[in-house]
Design an enzyme around this catalytic site. Structure first.
Site, PDB file in Angstrom:
ATOM      1  N   GLY A  92       0.834  -1.197   0.000  1.00 19.01           N
ATOM      2  CA  GLY A  92       0.000   0.000   0.000  1.00 19.01           C
ATOM      3  C   GLY A  92       0.871   1.250   0.000  1.00 19.01           C
ATOM      4  O   GLY A  92       0.521   2.274   0.615  1.00 19.01           O
ATOM      5  N   GLY A 128      -0.502   4.866  -1.047  1.00 24.01           N
ATOM      6  CA  GLY A 128      -1.567   5.513  -0.271  1.00 24.01           C
ATOM      7  C   GLY A 128      -1.104   6.723   0.525  1.00 24.01           C
ATOM      8  O   GLY A 128       0.055   7.147   0.436  1.00 24.01           O
ATOM      9  N   TYR A 152     -14.839  -0.706   9.521  1.00 20.35           N
ATOM     10  CA  TYR A 152     -13.409  -0.394   9.635  1.00 20.35           C
ATOM     11  C   TYR A 152     -12.937  -0.593  11.081  1.00 20.35           C
ATOM     12  O   TYR A 152     -11.924  -1.260  11.338  1.00 20.35           O
ATOM     13  CB  TYR A 152     -13.189   1.047   9.184  1.00 20.35           C
ATOM     14  CG  TYR A 152     -11.786   1.576   9.333  1.00 20.35           C
ATOM     15  CD1 TYR A 152     -10.728   0.991   8.670  1.00 20.35           C
ATOM     16  CD2 TYR A 152     -11.525   2.701  10.120  1.00 20.35           C
ATOM     17  CE1 TYR A 152      -9.435   1.498   8.789  1.00 20.35           C
ATOM     18  CE2 TYR A 152     -10.247   3.212  10.237  1.00 20.35           C
ATOM     19  CZ  TYR A 152      -9.201   2.613   9.569  1.00 20.35           C
ATOM     20  OH  TYR A 152      -7.928   3.119   9.691  1.00 20.35           O
ATOM     21  N   LYS A 166     -10.207  -3.304  12.659  1.00 17.88           N
ATOM     22  CA  LYS A 166      -9.008  -2.875  13.387  1.00 17.88           C
ATOM     23  C   LYS A 166      -8.992  -3.475  14.803  1.00 17.88           C
ATOM     24  O   LYS A 166      -7.945  -3.867  15.311  1.00 17.88           O
ATOM     25  CB  LYS A 166      -8.922  -1.346  13.429  1.00 17.88           C
ATOM     26  CG  LYS A 166      -8.610  -0.714  12.076  1.00 17.88           C
ATOM     27  CD  LYS A 166      -7.229  -1.128  11.572  1.00 17.88           C
ATOM     28  CE  LYS A 166      -6.907  -0.583  10.197  1.00 17.88           C
ATOM     29  NZ  LYS A 166      -5.629  -1.084   9.665  1.00 17.88           N
TER      30      LYS A 166
HETATM   31  N1  SER Z   1      -8.586   8.438   9.325  1.00 21.04           N
HETATM   32  C1  SER Z   1      -9.374   7.265   9.601  1.00 21.04           C
HETATM   33  C2  SER Z   1     -10.748   7.409   9.088  1.00 21.04           C
HETATM   34  O1  SER Z   1     -11.258   8.515   9.116  1.00 21.04           O
HETATM   35  C3  SER Z   1      -9.423   7.007  11.075  1.00 21.04           C
HETATM   36  O2  SER Z   1      -8.306   6.269  11.446  1.00 21.04           O
HETATM   37  O3  SER Z   1     -11.325   6.448   8.683  1.00 21.04           O
END
Ligand code: SER
Length: 340
Positions: free
Chosen positions: A27, A30, A161, A165
């Site tokens: 990645g 990115g 997300y 994590k």
């Molecule tokens: N920057 C990320 C997000 O907004 C948070 O870790 O998804």
């Protein structure tokens, strides 16, 4: 492969040779991956850093030295690259962030989890020795204390997300305890940079606002004016990542992921800071689905474990970051006008 690494480790220790890691960044095109790639090349030499991504989109990275196409979801694609370049350290920077993850929940789950398992398993099987894997403030949820969120606390994330994590953190700790894998991690807050754009996150507004301030003197914010979130300037985030990876193993007491903090502000506060440089700047508010995500996250983070264990310290506050963002973006847009 395992025995080769073992013999190398004994050799290094016996003859006191400075250890030079051979790094693979997944990645690398990115937001954080690209800046980290350049920093690691500065520290370890361009020949010791292999940048990889799933496409050729980031030409600065593609042309910066060793570059390979690697699909983070394909174990063989990563392993082939590791063996080809004798890699011993992987920085796994590929992930689908919070806002995009809500649109494509299963894709987010597959990318974020499969890539982590591939890298953890490569370490378990002896192909690599060290891993950096980023976690996020998204591991926290509405039941978490929101001010000065402690390292160890209630964690009930409500985004896909955040779930990936949180689960990922558990697996990192498990692989460390069970198989001795040297995996290290940081819970990044929103990261702000003038060099790269974020993609698909809830904290992205804090980057977009500077671009719009310079180009249009106006920004429509997708979060409400008093939504406070933890944030950090990219230089500090890169510094933290490098420090964590250079710390000696005994100093790394947390193998899930370290809380990491620098500054916290609201859209209103960042717009006030911008106005000191661009007095005509105006902000309006049109909260969308990302407001719910932001409301579920902490306002500020207690990162005293990172500060104690491996001497983490940040440098940029809101004012210093704003001055730097505006100066650098003005140059950037002026240069692109001159060159067009
Ligand atoms: N920057 C990320 C997000 O907004 C948070 O870790 O998804």
């Amino acid at each position: 492969m395992f025995y080769v690494l073992l013999i190398l480790a004994i050799f290094e220790q016996r003859f006191n040779i400075t250890y030079m890691p051979k790094i693979l960044i997944i990645g690398a095109g990115g937001q954080i991956g690209s800046e980290l790639t350049f920093k690691l090349k500065d520290i370890h030499g361009s020949e010791n850093v292999v940048a990889t991504d799933i496409n050729f989109n980031n030409l600065d990275i593609v042309n910066s030295g060793l570059f390979e196409i690697v699909d983070a979801e394909d174990y063989n694609s990563i392993r082939t690259c590791v063996e080809k370049h004798d890699v011993d350290t992987i920085y796994l920077m590929a992930a689908m962030l919070s806002a995009t993850g809500e649109k494509y929940p299963m894709k987010a789950w597959d990318l974020n989890m499969n890539s982590l398992f591939h890298v953890l398993n490569l370490a378990k099987e002896g192909f690599i020795k060290h891993i950096f894997w980023p976690s996020s403030i998204a591991v926290f949820g509405p039941s978490t204390p929101t001010v000065g969120t402690p390292q160890h606390t209630t964690m009930e994330p409500t985004t896909v997300y955040g779930i990936t994590k949180q689960v990922g953190e558990r697996w990192c700790e498990y692989y460390h305890k069970k198989y001795g894998v040297d995996v290290r991690s940081l819970r990044y807050p929103g990261i702000i940079s003038w060099k790269t754009m974020p993609g698909g996150g809830t904290t992205d507004y804090a980057v977009e606002i500077y671009h719009k301030a310079i180009l249009e003197e106006h920004y429509t914010c997708f979060l409400s004016e008093n939504t406070e979130l933890p944030m950090m300037f990219m230089e500090d985030a890169i510094h933290a990542t490098v420090n964590l990876m250079q710390a000696s193993s005994e100093d790394i007491k947390i193998r899930s992921s370290y809380n990491l903090a620098a500054i916290s502000f609201t859209p209103k506060e960042i717009s006030e800071a911008i106005k000191t440089h661009i007095p005509n700047f105006k902000i309006t508010y049109q909260p969308d689905f990302r407001q719910d995500i932001a409301d579920s996250w902490p306002k500020s983070i207690d990162d005293s474990s990172a500060r104690t264990d491996w001497n983490w310290n940040h440098e940029f506050n809101l004012e210093k970051m704003t001055a730097e963002m505006i100066t650098q973006l003005r140059h950037k847009y002026l240069d692109s006008q001159i060159n067009s």
